[in-house]
Design a protein around this motif. Sequence first.
Motif, short mmCIF file in Angstrom:
data_model
loop_
_atom_site.label_atom_id
_atom_site.label_comp_id
_atom_site.label_asym_id
_atom_site.label_seq_id
_atom_site.Cartn_x
_atom_site.Cartn_y
_atom_site.Cartn_z
N SER A 80 8.71 -1.79 -4.22
CA SER A 80 8.62 -3.92 -3.49
C SER A 80 7.24 -3.87 -3.37
CB SER A 80 8.96 -2.54 -1.93
OG SER A 80 7.57 -2.77 -1.19
N ASP A 81 7.00 -5.06 -3.34
CA ASP A 81 5.56 -6.11 -3.37
C ASP A 81 4.69 -5.76 -2.16
OD1 ASP A 81 6.31 -7.49 -5.74
OD2 ASP A 81 7.44 -8.96 -4.04
N ALA A 82 5.32 -5.85 -1.58
CA ALA A 82 4.32 -4.75 0.23
C ALA A 82 3.65 -3.30 -0.40
CB ALA A 82 5.53 -4.82 1.24
N PHE A 83 4.37 -2.22 -1.17
CA PHE A 83 3.65 -1.54 -1.13
C PHE A 83 2.93 -1.38 -1.90
CE2 PHE A 83 4.46 3.28 -2.92
CZ PHE A 83 3.59 4.02 -1.68
N ILE A 84 3.39 -1.90 -2.86
CA ILE A 84 1.96 -2.54 -4.43
C ILE A 84 0.77 -3.24 -4.10
CG2 ILE A 84 2.06 -3.60 -6.54
CD1 ILE A 84 4.91 -3.53 -7.00
N GLN A 85 1.22 -3.97 -2.84
CA GLN A 85 0.22 -5.23 -2.44
C GLN A 85 -0.93 -3.40 -1.70
OE1 GLN A 85 1.33 -7.68 -0.31
NE2 GLN A 85 1.90 -9.04 -2.25
#
Length: 249
Positions: free
Chosen positions: A172-177
């Motif tokens: 997910s973009d949030a976790f990668i960020q």
Amino acid sequence: MNRNVLRDSQWERIEHLLPGKTTDCGVTAKNNRQFVEAVLWITRTGSPWRDLPPEFGHWHRVYVCYNRWSHKGVWKAVFEALSDQPDLEYLMVDGSIVRSHQHGASKKRSDQEAQGKSRGGLSTKIHLAVDSLGNPVRLLLTDGQASEYGQSECLIAGFSADYVLADKGYDSDAFIQRIESQGSRAVIPPRHHRKEQRDYDKGLYRERNLVGRCFLKLKRYRRIATRYERLARNYFSMLCLVSSIIWLA
């Protein structure tokens, strides 16, 4: 040597971490080593507490002491002390479901004791983070049907690993960020439905097998592979004990 009994070198590493020392306030423990080995025997064999061999002491006194230490967070403190210097070249996270035995069904609402209902019965999910040597560094419990992604940020919080490895369920973009905000690089395969597929280090991703192997080590202990404990904190304490043994191996 009985495989359920601690080696002298193992005992020497945890002896000072346990309550009941002569320098502690209150009652001095008669035999902490025998007590820890008794709990280890129960955890390894999956036997009921009443079946504890008499050479380990009376089963009820052992259980009462185990429950007291669990309530005070002693088992968790031992695990945290042994795992305070992990090898964080990379950090790997994953989850695994454990079935609850009928004797482990909680009298409280199941979600309050990290138990979820499904067609197969009650279950608990273990969320695990391991270092680059495959040693456990963080443990979390949720009900069985909870998503692994939901605990992802809690698993990596406070760790400054070079890389964080996870399967595509964590994509997910949030976790990668969040990973990048901690100064780490994400090694997570993208989901197939992503419009823009991300690149990831496929060679390094192969190392993620270490988290699966750590689950195998944990589940060699039958009271971990099947949950018999009604209280989540008591089951979590057994997880902490076995994780400590992995560090002592």
